[in-house]
Write a protein that holds these residues in place. Structure first.
Motif, PDB file in Angstrom:
ATOM      1  N   PHE C 210      53.789  21.119  56.399  1.00 23.35           N
ATOM      2  CA  PHE C 210      53.692  22.204  56.156  1.00 23.35           C
ATOM      3  C   PHE C 210      54.405  22.715  54.709  1.00 23.35           C
ATOM      4  O   PHE C 210      53.559  23.849  53.486  1.00 23.35           O
ATOM      5  CB  PHE C 210      52.994  23.806  57.270  1.00 23.35           C
ATOM      6  N   GLY C 211      54.798  22.984  54.897  1.00 20.28           N
ATOM      7  CA  GLY C 211      56.250  23.423  53.791  1.00 20.28           C
ATOM      8  C   GLY C 211      55.983  22.604  52.460  1.00 20.28           C
ATOM      9  O   GLY C 211      56.018  22.756  51.783  1.00 20.28           O
ATOM     10  N   GLU C 213      53.628  20.477  51.410  1.00 21.96           N
ATOM     11  CA  GLU C 213      51.713  20.722  51.042  1.00 21.96           C
ATOM     12  C   GLU C 213      51.805  22.044  51.014  1.00 21.96           C
ATOM     13  O   GLU C 213      51.289  21.376  49.060  1.00 21.96           O
ATOM     14  CB  GLU C 213      51.162  21.243  52.642  1.00 21.96           C
ATOM     15  N   ASP C 214      52.828  23.295  50.818  1.00 19.45           N
ATOM     16  CA  ASP C 214      53.464  24.226  49.347  1.00 19.45           C
ATOM     17  C   ASP C 214      54.141  23.405  48.519  1.00 19.45           C
ATOM     18  O   ASP C 214      53.973  24.575  46.985  1.00 19.45           O
ATOM     19  CB  ASP C 214      54.344  25.187  50.747  1.00 19.45           C
TER      20      ASP C 214
END
Lengths: 233, 233, 233, 233
Positions: C210-211, C213-214
């Motif tokens: 998820f990091g 994707e940021d």
């Protein structure tokens, strides 16, 4: 040439399929719930629900095959995109796609985003809930007719799934049929990992929150563990 | 103008409400305990306890509405301050506010502060204990009259809550009523996250402690994972 | 002289023994399964399985002694290579060697490698599955003849092992014999640690995912927690 | 003057008391085991065991008071050294001192030291085992005479303690007396935290191990998460 063009066409395809797959996952879960929970409805409704289940299976299969062709990965595709492969084979895990597609839609619309840990918690928590609901349906279907079963109502099954996914495991109601236990093992294995992600992120988020509070009081500056500097840091 | 002034007035309001909310949470827990555990006391005492429960509900509602108005966030407020929203809807989670308000009071008085991990452990551990106590009360209220219930005394209920919140889950006593099970699921979900925060912080704290001990013996210097350099590092 | 040459000869020996130990672990598990699950097969097959079990024991013992001699560590060897020592004493843990040797073979052949967290998850997860299977065999062997036993079929034993290794622990079927409980304690202790590694890695992997994707959306750059810079970072 | 000299004299005292406290913890555990497990031995042995228990209590009390006086902390001492305070009040937690003192002795003798994660695992794991043993004794003492008890032998009690400390919690044997349940709650709370430290460290250690293996193969250099650069990095 075809292969080099692949990634772009693949991305376009994936973007176009987000909504159909989202709807497909929801329809599958709904139709499956009708099949399991309403066994005495008129035959017409049952046929409709069965058609819905089969239709979503076809949609997922077509999507998988198109992406396999466009990716140009050939036989490496199933392992590289293992979640899609698993979801194709085990439709019970399909609700995991709902979360995926929903977050993709949200991302495109530039809606207000959660923090890093918040998103991990939301994703893993929602996946755990949907997976628990799907497994509760499947286990209830196996157990309701079994002799000596302790899971006799759908409520029992949901209660069992909640205690299994949190690893509490009371044992007052447990599956007794072989297939019920197989579904239970899948739920326990996935649930433990998903819940571990929720608690791990919650723990990290809490530590970050308390660390930030330190930063506001002391001159040491805040600890920011999600890769973004806070505006006033 | 009104909106720009909002944050400052909001902060003042929050600071002024810390003590009332702290007292409100404690009064709610106490009155609820009286209602559940002392069903045969005189009607006067029961009415007083009921009034206390209703009064704290009003206090929390007023606080919520005032902050909603002062924040200028409008319809984004409920999601931004989700803990307050949840606490308003589910009064059983209200004890979580006790911890919150207590730590705010402590912070203002510059009392001796725990380390980062110590505070996370204290916050999550205390929340877990208060939440377990409140849920034990609620479950006991549901179960005591139910046919076939295994939770028959408040002691049973506390024992059940302790085994649920640590995810041990013996299953010798378990809720059997639908509402008892709903409360149990809330406890298990919150408890698992809070306990994960306690164990995660304890683990990090222990690793930090042993790493610091290294630093005192070896020339490598201490590992300090809470963002503060130790004086002699 | 002999000691300085040791490490090189030790490495050569370890490389040469990878395949035999891998085969040995698999043969042990297979022969043990035959001994436990097929008690009514002809005596010839049983003798063959028993010979297989003993043979693998000899192979592991010879490997251990040769490495003890080549390492030049003398009496420090057992503690330095504690996993090998434990595996020698407790053959039930031998399946852990299958994973070890398999990953070594894979590494040499430059096959496609998983990410750091992926490998930890694969190693710990596979170890947990093999350990659970071996313990299910051992517990079933102890329990099947015991009076008052709840584990009556191998299916029961596998179901029990799955609920034990995920720490769910329903308690509908549990070992009642002393040796069955000793095996269960070993499984619980190892399983909790292995499963903790799986969930911890899964949690870290999800946070990393998820990091990243940021990073693709925001100008902050991706967070890469496995020590490799992504190509486009 | 007295206060400034305190720390040095305190350190000397603590160093001098390490061995007596280590012996005291072991004697306490041994004597308590005799009192619980051998109820039909001659009165002389029982008196000796009881004297041992009381003597260790006095030793711990004297140590506590001397350190309280030397530290110059006054009323802040109990909170600053909370583990000592808790151990004084709850002698069942005293085995935690064995680990403490043993590691202190080891440190002074410059014996071969484990890595950071190894030490955390060893400390937390050993503490969990000793705590589980002490609690098994205490619960067995409460339960053995109780009507309707499921813990009838010391073996049952150890089996129960193992399933409680790993949070598996089968529920086939559980305490039924109020005091047995109080001890159980203490064990569950401490055990969950200690076991979380073991699994957390194991997970970190495994990730570090696999990360280092990467470093040996790829030019990216090893990840070293315990603050020390490896020699060849």
């Amino acid at each position: 040439m075809h292969v080099r063009n692949g990634p772009e066409r693949l991305l376009r395809w994936e973007r176009r399929m987000e909504l159909p797959l989202f709807v497909g996952s929801a329809v599958f879960l709904g139709c499956y719930a009708v099949l399991v929970l309403a066994p005495h409805t008129s035959q017409g409704w049952r046929d409709l629900a069965l058609a819905g289940v089969l239709l979503t299976w076809v949609v997922f299969l077509v999507d998988y095959l198109v992406r396999l062709a466009l990716s140009g990965l050939g036989r490496h595709f199933p392992r590289k995109h293992w979640l899609d492969t698993v979801v194709l084979a085990l439709p019970l895990l399909r609700p995991l796609r709902i979360v995926n597609a929903y977050s993709a839609v949200r991302r495109r619309h530039h809606g207000p985003r959660l923090s890093l840990y918040g998103r991990v918690m939301a994703y893993a928590g929602l996946s755990a809930v949907l997976l628990g609901f799907a497994t509760a349906l499947a286990v209830y279907q196996q157990e309701r007719g079994a002799p000596g079963a302790t899971i006799r109502t759908f409520g029992d099954s949901v209660w069992w799934a909640a205690s299994a996914i949190t690893t509490v495991g009371y044992g007052d109601v447990t599956p007794v049929t072989p297939w019920g236990r197989v579904f239970a093992v899948v739920l326990m294995a996935c649930g433990v990992a998903l819940l571990g992600a929720v608690t791990g992120s919650f723990s990290s988020w809490l530590i970050q929150l308390f660390g930030r509070e330190d930063g506001a009081v002391e001159p040491g500056g805040p600890i920011d563990r999600d890769g973004r500097r806070p505006p006033g840091g």
